[in-house]
Each structure stands twice: as C-alpha cells, then as structure tokens.
Design a protein around this motif. Structure first.
Motif, mmCIF file in Angstrom:
data_model
loop_
_atom_site.group_PDB
_atom_site.id
_atom_site.type_symbol
_atom_site.label_atom_id
_atom_site.label_comp_id
_atom_site.label_asym_id
_atom_site.label_seq_id
_atom_site.Cartn_x
_atom_site.Cartn_y
_atom_site.Cartn_z
ATOM 1 N N MET A 1 0.854 -1.178 0.000
ATOM 2 C CA MET A 1 0.000 0.000 0.000
ATOM 3 C C MET A 1 0.897 1.238 0.000
ATOM 4 S SD MET A 1 -2.759 1.318 2.893
ATOM 5 C CE MET A 1 -3.790 -0.110 2.833
ATOM 6 N N LEU A 2 0.619 2.135 -0.852
ATOM 7 C CA LEU A 2 1.358 3.392 -0.891
ATOM 8 C C LEU A 2 1.068 4.209 0.358
ATOM 9 C CD1 LEU A 2 0.675 4.409 -4.587
ATOM 10 C CD2 LEU A 2 2.786 3.455 -3.659
ATOM 11 N N TYR A 3 2.045 5.035 0.757
ATOM 12 C CA TYR A 3 1.840 5.872 1.940
ATOM 13 C C TYR A 3 0.604 6.746 1.805
ATOM 14 C CZ TYR A 3 6.320 4.617 3.970
ATOM 15 O OH TYR A 3 7.357 3.950 4.552
ATOM 16 N N LEU A 4 0.381 7.300 0.620
ATOM 17 C CA LEU A 4 -0.778 8.161 0.419
ATOM 18 C C LEU A 4 -2.059 7.386 0.680
ATOM 19 C CD1 LEU A 4 -1.893 10.909 -0.395
ATOM 20 C CD2 LEU A 4 -1.806 10.164 -2.777
ATOM 21 N N ASP A 5 -2.161 6.180 0.144
ATOM 22 C CA ASP A 5 -3.348 5.344 0.369
ATOM 23 C C ASP A 5 -3.502 5.015 1.856
ATOM 24 O OD1 ASP A 5 -3.808 5.336 -2.367
ATOM 25 O OD2 ASP A 5 -2.830 3.392 -2.665
ATOM 26 N N TYR A 6 -2.389 4.689 2.492
ATOM 27 C CA TYR A 6 -2.406 4.336 3.912
ATOM 28 C C TYR A 6 -2.978 5.481 4.746
ATOM 29 C CZ TYR A 6 -0.513 3.149 8.533
ATOM 30 O OH TYR A 6 -0.367 2.882 9.878
ATOM 31 N N PHE A 7 -2.457 6.695 4.534
ATOM 32 C CA PHE A 7 -2.905 7.833 5.324
ATOM 33 C C PHE A 7 -4.303 8.295 4.929
ATOM 34 C CE2 PHE A 7 1.691 8.095 6.135
ATOM 35 C CZ PHE A 7 1.634 8.066 7.519
ATOM 36 N N GLN A 8 -4.678 8.128 3.688
ATOM 37 C CA GLN A 8 -6.048 8.457 3.279
ATOM 38 C C GLN A 8 -7.043 7.522 3.960
ATOM 39 O OE1 GLN A 8 -5.860 8.458 -1.035
ATOM 40 N NE2 GLN A 8 -5.603 10.686 -1.084
ATOM 41 N N GLU A 9 -6.669 6.250 4.090
ATOM 42 C CA GLU A 9 -7.535 5.283 4.778
ATOM 43 C C GLU A 9 -7.668 5.636 6.258
ATOM 44 O OE1 GLU A 9 -10.251 2.370 5.066
ATOM 45 O OE2 GLU A 9 -9.310 3.013 3.205
ATOM 46 N N LEU A 10 -6.560 6.029 6.893
ATOM 47 C CA LEU A 10 -6.625 6.459 8.290
ATOM 48 C C LEU A 10 -7.508 7.696 8.446
ATOM 49 C CD1 LEU A 10 -2.935 6.096 9.539
ATOM 50 C CD2 LEU A 10 -4.890 4.673 10.151
ATOM 51 N N GLN A 11 -7.350 8.641 7.532
ATOM 52 C CA GLN A 11 -8.157 9.860 7.584
ATOM 53 C C GLN A 11 -9.638 9.540 7.409
ATOM 54 O OE1 GLN A 11 -7.042 12.844 4.737
ATOM 55 N NE2 GLN A 11 -8.414 14.373 5.600
ATOM 56 N N LYS A 12 -9.951 8.631 6.504
ATOM 57 C CA LYS A 12 -11.346 8.231 6.272
ATOM 58 C C LYS A 12 -11.932 7.580 7.534
ATOM 59 C CE LYS A 12 -14.124 5.098 3.523
ATOM 60 N NZ LYS A 12 -14.053 3.806 2.862
ATOM 61 N N THR A 13 -11.170 6.685 8.143
ATOM 62 C CA THR A 13 -11.629 6.013 9.362
ATOM 63 C C THR A 13 -11.848 7.016 10.491
ATOM 64 O OG1 THR A 13 -10.465 3.994 8.731
ATOM 65 C CG2 THR A 13 -11.067 4.216 11.048
ATOM 66 N N LEU A 14 -10.914 7.942 10.655
ATOM 67 C CA LEU A 14 -11.050 8.956 11.694
ATOM 68 C C LEU A 14 -12.280 9.822 11.441
ATOM 69 C CD1 LEU A 14 -9.951 10.279 14.222
ATOM 70 C CD2 LEU A 14 -8.489 11.682 12.775
ATOM 71 N N HIS A 15 -12.510 10.180 10.200
ATOM 72 C CA HIS A 15 -13.679 11.002 9.861
ATOM 73 C C HIS A 15 -14.976 10.248 10.176
ATOM 74 C CE1 HIS A 15 -16.016 14.067 7.855
ATOM 75 N NE2 HIS A 15 -16.600 13.130 7.116
ATOM 76 N N GLU A 16 -15.001 8.950 9.878
ATOM 77 C CA GLU A 16 -16.197 8.136 10.111
ATOM 78 C C GLU A 16 -16.419 7.829 11.587
ATOM 79 O OE1 GLU A 16 -15.454 4.697 7.722
ATOM 80 O OE2 GLU A 16 -15.964 5.725 5.841
ATOM 81 N N GLN A 17 -15.356 7.575 12.313
ATOM 82 C CA GLN A 17 -15.477 7.119 13.697
ATOM 83 C C GLN A 17 -15.083 8.156 14.737
ATOM 84 O OE1 GLN A 17 -13.416 3.396 14.154
ATOM 85 N NE2 GLN A 17 -14.343 2.537 12.320
ATOM 86 N N GLY A 18 -14.497 9.253 14.296
ATOM 87 C CA GLY A 18 -14.013 10.267 15.225
ATOM 88 C C GLY A 18 -15.144 11.042 15.873
ATOM 89 N N ASN A 19 -14.799 11.685 16.978
ATOM 90 C CA ASN A 19 -15.799 12.474 17.705
ATOM 91 C C ASN A 19 -15.462 13.963 17.717
ATOM 92 O OD1 ASN A 19 -13.671 12.660 19.466
ATOM 93 N ND2 ASN A 19 -14.639 11.513 21.119
ATOM 94 N N GLY A 20 -14.501 14.354 16.888
ATOM 95 C CA GLY A 20 -14.122 15.760 16.822
ATOM 96 C C GLY A 20 -13.083 16.171 17.850
ATOM 97 N N GLN A 21 -12.702 15.259 18.726
ATOM 98 C CA GLN A 21 -11.688 15.514 19.740
ATOM 99 C C GLN A 21 -10.343 14.965 19.262
ATOM 100 O OE1 GLN A 21 -12.279 17.164 22.681
ATOM 101 N NE2 GLN A 21 -14.321 17.506 21.863
ATOM 102 N N PRO A 22 -9.238 15.543 19.739
ATOM 103 C CA PRO A 22 -7.931 14.977 19.385
ATOM 104 C C PRO A 22 -7.858 13.517 19.817
ATOM 105 C CG PRO A 22 -7.671 17.099 20.439
ATOM 106 C CD PRO A 22 -9.127 16.734 20.569
#
Length: 119
Positions: A1-22
């Motif tokens: 997996m390319l780094y860009l894909d890896y970090f995009q997947e993390l960002q997507k997961t955080l956006h879906e599951q995150g609560n707006g807090q650090p």
C-alpha cells in the motif's frame, strides 16, 4: 500500500469514527515492526531512554519499555515525571528542558523519596 493510500484510509476512518476531539491513532502492527527493527539494529550494550513528550500514554510507554527492557525516560513535563515515578519502581528520569525554579522546588518537596532517580 502506498503511503498516500495508507494515510487516506486512516483519515477516512477517523472522519467516520471520530468524535471531533484529538485522538491517538496507532497502527500496532507498524509499532511492533518498528520495535523489532530497532531491537535488531541497536547495539546490545546500549540501553534506550524513552522520550515522553506531549502525549504520555501509559499503556504505550509500558509496552515499549517492556520490549526494550528499560525504565529510563526523558520527560519534558513535570506531571509526566510524577506519573513515571509512580508507575516504574526503577525509573531513571532525565528532564528534557529547563524547569522553572518554583516548579522544581514544589516537585522536589512532593517527590523527595524519588530524587536520586531524577537528573
């Protein structure tokens, strides 16, 4: 997996599951790979000192300290030093920045029994 894909997947997961807090997102398999790599590259006579910065996650610190068989830490914040002294019976702490005199005075009065462990 390319780094860009890896970090995009993390960002997507955080956006879906995150609560707006650090939040801390930790890839445990990458952590274990990095620990393994360091253990094989580091000369055996060296003892690492773990750096405790703005995020002092006690579970993560214990995991890494155990892997490297160390209780040596560099700490940048006095409350983190107190936590380390309470969590590790053989803690060896190096303060990573100058500490204001009044803070140091209060710290030494509160932690007198641990002073030989703090540099």
């Amino acid at each position: 997996m390319l780094y860009l894909d890896y970090f995009q997947e993390l960002q997507k997961t955080l956006h879906e599951q995150g609560n707006g807090q650090p939040q801390l997102i930790l890839d445990l398999s990458k952590l274990e790979q990095n620990i393994d790599w360091l253990q094989h590259k580091m000369p055996t006579h060296l003892k690492p000192r773990l750096v405790v910065k703005s995020l002092a996650n006690s579970i993560l610190l214990k995991r890494i300290a155990k892997a490297f068989n160390t209780q040596s830490f560099m700490v940048f914040h006095l409350p983190h030093a107190v936590h380390i002294l309470q969590a590790y019976t053989q803690a060896d702490i190096l303060m990573g920045k100058p500490v204001p005199l009044q803070c140091l005075k209060s710290f030494t009065e509160d932690q007198a029994e641990h002073l030989p462990k703090v540099q």
